[in-house]
Design a protein around this motif. Structure first.
Motif, PDB file in Angstrom:
ATOM      1  N   ILE A 261      55.156  68.744  50.300  1.00 36.90           N
ATOM      2  CA  ILE A 261      56.478  68.363  49.822  1.00 36.90           C
ATOM      3  C   ILE A 261      57.062  69.546  49.055  1.00 36.90           C
ATOM      4  N   VAL A 262      58.369  69.618  49.004  1.00 35.94           N
ATOM      5  CA  VAL A 262      59.040  70.653  48.234  1.00 35.94           C
ATOM      6  C   VAL A 262      59.473  70.047  46.910  1.00 35.94           C
ATOM      7  N   THR A 263      59.050  70.673  45.829  1.00 35.33           N
ATOM      8  CA  THR A 263      59.390  70.163  44.505  1.00 35.33           C
ATOM      9  C   THR A 263      59.700  71.326  43.577  1.00 35.33           C
ATOM     10  N   ASN A 264      60.397  71.049  42.497  1.00 36.37           N
ATOM     11  CA  ASN A 264      60.691  72.079  41.505  1.00 36.37           C
ATOM     12  C   ASN A 264      59.680  72.023  40.382  1.00 36.37           C
ATOM     13  N   LEU A 265      59.070  73.157  40.085  1.00 39.32           N
ATOM     14  CA  LEU A 265      58.152  73.272  38.953  1.00 39.32           C
ATOM     15  C   LEU A 265      58.745  74.246  37.951  1.00 39.32           C
ATOM     16  N   ARG A 266      58.511  73.957  36.680  1.00 36.55           N
ATOM     17  CA  ARG A 266      59.109  74.799  35.652  1.00 36.55           C
ATOM     18  C   ARG A 266      58.152  75.887  35.207  1.00 36.55           C
ATOM     19  N   HIS A 267      58.637  77.120  35.212  1.00 35.71           N
ATOM     20  CA  HIS A 267      57.879  78.276  34.743  1.00 35.71           C
ATOM     21  C   HIS A 267      57.733  78.214  33.226  1.00 35.71           C
ATOM     22  N   ARG A 268      56.711  78.892  32.719  1.00 32.87           N
ATOM     23  CA  ARG A 268      56.504  78.950  31.278  1.00 32.87           C
ATOM     24  C   ARG A 268      57.741  79.467  30.537  1.00 32.87           C
TER      25      ARG A 268
ATOM     26  N   GLY B 252      60.744  78.795  31.242  1.00 30.81           N
ATOM     27  CA  GLY B 252      61.797  77.801  31.180  1.00 30.81           C
ATOM     28  C   GLY B 252      62.616  77.606  32.429  1.00 30.81           C
ATOM     29  N   TYR B 253      62.523  78.513  33.411  1.00 32.58           N
ATOM     30  CA  TYR B 253      63.339  78.337  34.607  1.00 32.58           C
ATOM     31  C   TYR B 253      62.572  77.570  35.679  1.00 32.58           C
ATOM     32  N   TRP B 254      63.321  77.072  36.659  1.00 32.88           N
ATOM     33  CA  TRP B 254      62.754  76.210  37.689  1.00 32.88           C
ATOM     34  C   TRP B 254      62.519  76.978  38.986  1.00 32.88           C
ATOM     35  N   ILE B 255      61.411  76.644  39.658  1.00 27.18           N
ATOM     36  CA  ILE B 255      61.046  77.311  40.898  1.00 27.18           C
ATOM     37  C   ILE B 255      60.782  76.261  41.976  1.00 27.18           C
ATOM     38  N   PRO B 256      61.443  76.346  43.137  1.00 23.61           N
ATOM     39  CA  PRO B 256      61.118  75.431  44.229  1.00 23.61           C
ATOM     40  C   PRO B 256      59.831  75.878  44.927  1.00 23.61           C
ATOM     41  N   LEU B 257      58.850  74.994  44.965  1.00 24.93           N
ATOM     42  CA  LEU B 257      57.556  75.315  45.568  1.00 24.93           C
ATOM     43  C   LEU B 257      57.137  74.197  46.505  1.00 24.93           C
ATOM     44  N   GLU B 258      56.329  74.576  47.487  1.00 24.65           N
ATOM     45  CA  GLU B 258      55.778  73.609  48.431  1.00 24.65           C
ATOM     46  C   GLU B 258      54.403  73.185  47.938  1.00 24.65           C
ATOM     47  N   LEU B 259      54.189  71.886  47.817  1.00 23.10           N
ATOM     48  CA  LEU B 259      52.978  71.344  47.199  1.00 23.10           C
ATOM     49  C   LEU B 259      52.213  70.456  48.160  1.00 23.10           C
ATOM     50  N   SER B 260      50.895  70.668  48.248  1.00 20.31           N
ATOM     51  CA  SER B 260      49.998  69.811  49.015  1.00 20.31           C
ATOM     52  C   SER B 260      48.825  69.436  48.124  1.00 20.31           C
ATOM     53  N   SER B 261      48.163  68.328  48.454  1.00 26.60           N
ATOM     54  CA  SER B 261      46.948  67.966  47.718  1.00 26.60           C
ATOM     55  C   SER B 261      45.837  67.623  48.698  1.00 26.60           C
ATOM     56  N   PHE B 262      44.608  67.922  48.269  1.00 30.48           N
ATOM     57  CA  PHE B 262      43.433  67.735  49.112  1.00 30.48           C
ATOM     58  C   PHE B 262      42.315  67.111  48.281  1.00 30.48           C
ATOM     59  N   PRO B 263      41.505  66.252  48.892  1.00 29.84           N
ATOM     60  CA  PRO B 263      40.377  65.682  48.142  1.00 29.84           C
ATOM     61  C   PRO B 263      39.257  66.706  47.984  1.00 29.84           C
TER      62      PRO B 263
END
Length: 306
Positions: free
Chosen positions: A89-96, A98-109
């Motif tokens: 999924i594409v989501t915005n994560l905040r850098h230390r 303070g600005y926002w970065i759009p990143l692609e996120l996956s999760s695995f067991p």
């Protein structure tokens, strides 16, 4: 806290990835954070390891934004199948900072004995390399950290990163190597083809440098045809091999500008910090190594250990 850590060999592989990797145990506590995760979000492993990922939602602890929107069990952030990961999924994560970065996120067991789920691995990285770079540099440009021509970090940004790298080396012995590199005979390009073609050469060299280095490395335009690179946690042997590959990639690149095709080469000078080092003294030794490469025929790497 239930520990969940990669093996030494796995750590070497994970720290060399271009994607950020975060491990969570069954208590949803962060147990591992790789170099690329620090690069993307600015937080070091010691800032986040041992902290609940859900703290990132409310900002009560680290003032971060969570990778997910859930505060439930571990199963809510891992895929049902132990074989494959979630759909990215594409989501915005905040850098230390303070600005926002759009990143692609996956999760695995993460599986233990008999296939039991013992944790989750969250993997995040560029939506596309170009989009990621554009978004990060868009933020950087707002605070005058972006070189207008090449769209990579400029001298001001590099000076701050060099100071930070020296501080971490002095205080925590975090190793790094400084590299100054310069396009060979660049004046001849401008004189023969004009400054517009010269600008295209600078932009293409910047692109190659950015794409061929690790996510944890820092590269920017120092000025003119000079570029500065900071490489963390790298052996002398791997350093020379990596810079040689970079040098070869630049030499093999054809820069097209209208009907004109140009090839250039690059010389490199690299050195490690010494006790009591200052930015000026380290830069001086980088320059010395660079000009040694120039004197010895150009299109070569000169490395001077500490």
């Amino acid at each position: 806290m239930k520990s969940l850590l990669p093996s030494p060999q796995e750590r070497v592989l994970l720290d060399g990835l271009l994607s950020g990797v975060c491990f969570l145990n069954t208590e949803r506590l962060i147990t591992y954070w790789n170099d690329a995760a620090e690069f993307f979000l600015g937080y070091r492993a010691e800032d986040v390891v041992g902290k609940p990922c859900c703290d990132w939602i409310s900002g009560t602890d680290l003032n971060l934004v969570s990778f997910c929107s859930c505060q439930g069990s571990l199963e809510s952030c891992i895929p049902a199948s132990p074989i494959s990961g979630t759909v990215p999924i594409v989501t915005n994560l905040r850098h230390r900072d303070g600005y926002w970065i759009p990143l692609e996120l996956s999760s695995f067991p993460l599986l233990g004995r008999r296939g039991k789920v013992v944790g989750a691995a969250l993997v995040f990285g560029s939506v596309r390399e170009s989009r990621d770079l554009e978004n990060r540099l868009s933020e950087m440009s707002q605070i005058a950290y972006c070189d207008a021509l090449t769209n990579i970090p400029n001298r001001r940004y590099l000076e701050e990163k060099l100071q930070e790298a020296l501080r971490l080396w002095e205080e925590e012995r975090r190793s790094f190597v400084g590299v100054m590199c310069d396009i060979d005979f660049f004046k001849n390009v401008n004189d023969s083809y004009g400054h517009d073609v010269g600008d295209e050469v600078l932009k293409e060299v910047a692109r190659v440098l950015s794409h061929k280095l690790r996510a944890s490395d820092v590269v920017g335009r120092w000025g003119g045809e000079e570029f500065l690179i900071l490489l963390k946690n790298i052996s002398a042997e791997d350093l020379v091999r990596r810079l040689d590959r970079l040098r070869e990639a630049i030499g093999a690149t054809v820069i097209q500008s209208g009907m004109v095709e140009v090839r250039v080469t690059m010389s490199f000078g690299a050195t490690e910090p010494r006790k009591g080092e200052t930015p000026a003294s380290l830069l001086s030794r980088m320059d010395d190594c660079l000009y040694r490469s120039k004197r010895e025929g150009r299109n070569r790497v000169t490395f001077e250990p500490a």
